[in-house]
Scaffold this active site. Structure first.
Site, PDB file in Angstrom:
ATOM      1  N   ASP A  58       0.815  -1.211   0.000  1.00  0.00           N
ATOM      2  CA  ASP A  58       0.000   0.000   0.000  1.00  0.00           C
ATOM      3  C   ASP A  58       0.851   1.265   0.000  1.00  0.00           C
ATOM      4  O   ASP A  58       1.899   1.320   0.641  1.00  0.00           O
ATOM      5  CB  ASP A  58      -0.910  -0.003   1.237  1.00  0.00           C
ATOM      6  N   TYR A  63       2.637  10.285   0.660  1.00  0.00           N
ATOM      7  CA  TYR A  63       3.670   9.708   1.512  1.00  0.00           C
ATOM      8  C   TYR A  63       5.045  10.189   1.045  1.00  0.00           C
ATOM      9  O   TYR A  63       5.450   9.941  -0.091  1.00  0.00           O
ATOM     10  CB  TYR A  63       3.625   8.184   1.473  1.00  0.00           C
ATOM     11  N   SER A 169     -11.066   6.089   1.696  1.00  0.00           N
ATOM     12  CA  SER A 169     -10.302   6.004   2.936  1.00  0.00           C
ATOM     13  C   SER A 169     -10.772   7.092   3.893  1.00  0.00           C
ATOM     14  O   SER A 169     -10.753   8.275   3.549  1.00  0.00           O
ATOM     15  CB  SER A 169      -8.804   6.156   2.665  1.00  0.00           C
ATOM     16  N   GLN A 195     -10.534   2.128   3.434  1.00  0.00           N
ATOM     17  CA  GLN A 195      -9.316   1.997   4.234  1.00  0.00           C
ATOM     18  C   GLN A 195      -9.449   2.872   5.482  1.00  0.00           C
ATOM     19  O   GLN A 195      -9.098   4.051   5.474  1.00  0.00           O
ATOM     20  CB  GLN A 195      -8.076   2.393   3.429  1.00  0.00           C
ATOM     21  N   ALA A 228      -2.045   1.432  16.480  1.00  0.00           N
ATOM     22  CA  ALA A 228      -2.386   2.748  17.045  1.00  0.00           C
ATOM     23  C   ALA A 228      -1.189   3.688  17.024  1.00  0.00           C
ATOM     24  O   ALA A 228      -0.751   4.191  18.053  1.00  0.00           O
ATOM     25  CB  ALA A 228      -2.940   2.612  18.463  1.00  0.00           C
ATOM     26  N   LYS A 235       6.536  -0.238  22.844  1.00  0.00           N
ATOM     27  CA  LYS A 235       7.883   0.326  22.984  1.00  0.00           C
ATOM     28  C   LYS A 235       7.904   1.719  23.609  1.00  0.00           C
ATOM     29  O   LYS A 235       8.981   2.238  23.931  1.00  0.00           O
ATOM     30  CB  LYS A 235       8.587   0.371  21.631  1.00  0.00           C
ATOM     31  N   GLY A 304       3.481  -2.005   9.086  1.00  0.00           N
ATOM     32  CA  GLY A 304       4.647  -1.219   8.696  1.00  0.00           C
ATOM     33  C   GLY A 304       5.881  -1.776   9.389  1.00  0.00           C
ATOM     34  O   GLY A 304       5.770  -2.433  10.429  1.00  0.00           O
TER      35      GLY A 304
END
Length: 357
Positions: A58, A63, A169, A195, A228, A235, A304
């Site tokens: 995607d 981006y 989206s 999306q 999220a 982390k 990702g």
């Protein structure tokens, strides 16, 4: 209704009301491509994802202001040259709305007008060095453009062979419904999929608002942000920011400020999910991704990664899905307290319509 097939450890669903099959886990370019990784790493990530069963990749024109599309296109062609995949093997998607020039966009170099959709689609294909993408999305609804114009423009893109399918989206159920009705009345192609953001903390739209669309239109979903914005990776516990992480980037300072203020409760809830993840033999990130995969209305979950090891860990979430029994799902709900109250919402809707006193 989605149809499902399996190959190895990966599950493939038909995307919405179509015959195209997409892997339950996919790989996206947001933030990472160009902002965090170079071409060699992008190619390594795409190659390893494909080896693990991923077939959907995607992207979006906005981006890295178009550079992510360029990088993904270069990685795709490298794999093509080296015989890793064929064009038929992959489902390549992109999204139009935000343009490629950030604050320097002119008034007509973004949006969902016919002008931008056609010009933006041509520019995306040029950057990716492709003849077509499999799915093109309207990245956001455009309040300035009539939905009929957008539907007709997307059909023009499909008729010209620039894309095979189109989707939306972050559109509301009302906007998607209008797009479908416009398409039906005029003998045009409906949006195939949406999306939306969906994760353990962000649930209402996918679980409540879109419910009639799955039934009435067979809407598919390609989910973004299953972690999220990285919070569900665990982390950022104790507001710690690992070097090289998304929240460490100056470009995403606004994201860090949001995570450590209004989303601080999500960091606390993530810590509370860790014991349950340990019981299941997984990380909290794998638990969160598996939780998204388990929703039958989710066609694919876009993940990702910046390292191959991270990608491999994310894809191990497929091993956790069978462990998500109703009892485990209930325990997750008790921890996070984010499950929408479907019964109360339906009762309120009936009252508004005068069907109940």
């Amino acid at each position: 209704m989605q149809h499902t097939v399996s190959s190895g450890n990966m599950i493939y669903n038909t995307l919405g009301k179509s015959g195209i099959l997409v892997s339950k886990l996919s790989l996206g370019a947001w933030v990472s491509f160009d902002d965090q990784i170079n071409l060699d790493t992008a190619y390594a990530l795409m190659t390893r994802a494909y080896q693990l069963g991923c077939n959907l990749f995607d992207n979006a024109e906005s981006y890295a202001n178009g550079k992510a599309e360029t990088m993904m296109g270069q990685a795709f062609h490298k794999g093509l040259k080296e015989g890793v995949w064929t064009r038929e093997d992959l489902v390549l998607t992109t999204k139009l709305f935000g343009g490629t020039r950030g604050d320097r966009n002119t008034c007509n170099s973004k949006g969902c007008s016919r002008k931008h959709i056609v010009e933006g689609m041509q520019a995306s294909l040029k950057r990716m060095e492709l003849e077509y993408v499999d799915v093109v999305f309207c990245h956001r609804p455009d309040p300035l453009t009539p939905i009929e114009e957008t539907v007709r423009a997307m059909n023009h893109v499909i008729d010209r062979g620039y894309a095979y399918y189109w989707g939306t989206s972050e559109w509301s159920a009302q906007e998607i419904t209008e797009a479908c009705r416009v398409a039906d009345v005029n003998g045009l192609i409906r949006p195939l999929c949406e999306q939306p953001q969906y994760n353990i903390f962000h649930r209402h739209r996918v679980e409540i608002e879109y419910e009639p669309l799955y039934r009435d239109f067979g809407l598919g979903t390609t989910i973004w942000s299953p972690l999220a914005w990285g919070i569900l990776s665990g982390k950022y516990s104790g507001k710690h920011i690992p070097e090289g992480s998304r929240l460490s980037l100056e470009k995403y300072k606004w994201l860090k400020d949001t995570a450590f203020s209004e989303r601080e409760w999500q960091i606390e809830k993530t810590d509370q999910l860790k014991p349950l993840a340990q019981e299941l033999g997984c990380t909290v990130a794998q638990l969160a991704i598996a939780w998204c995969v388990a929703n039958p209305n989710v066609s694919t979950v876009i993940t990702g990664a910046t390292k191959v090891e991270q990608l491999e860990e994310n894809f191990k979430a497929m091993d956790i899905v069978p462990k998500l029994t109703p009892e485990v799902m209930e325990r997750i709900d008790k921890v996070v307290q984010t499950k929408p109250d479907y019964g109360s919402e339906m009762k309120m809707a009936r009252r508004i319509r005068g069907l109940e006193s």
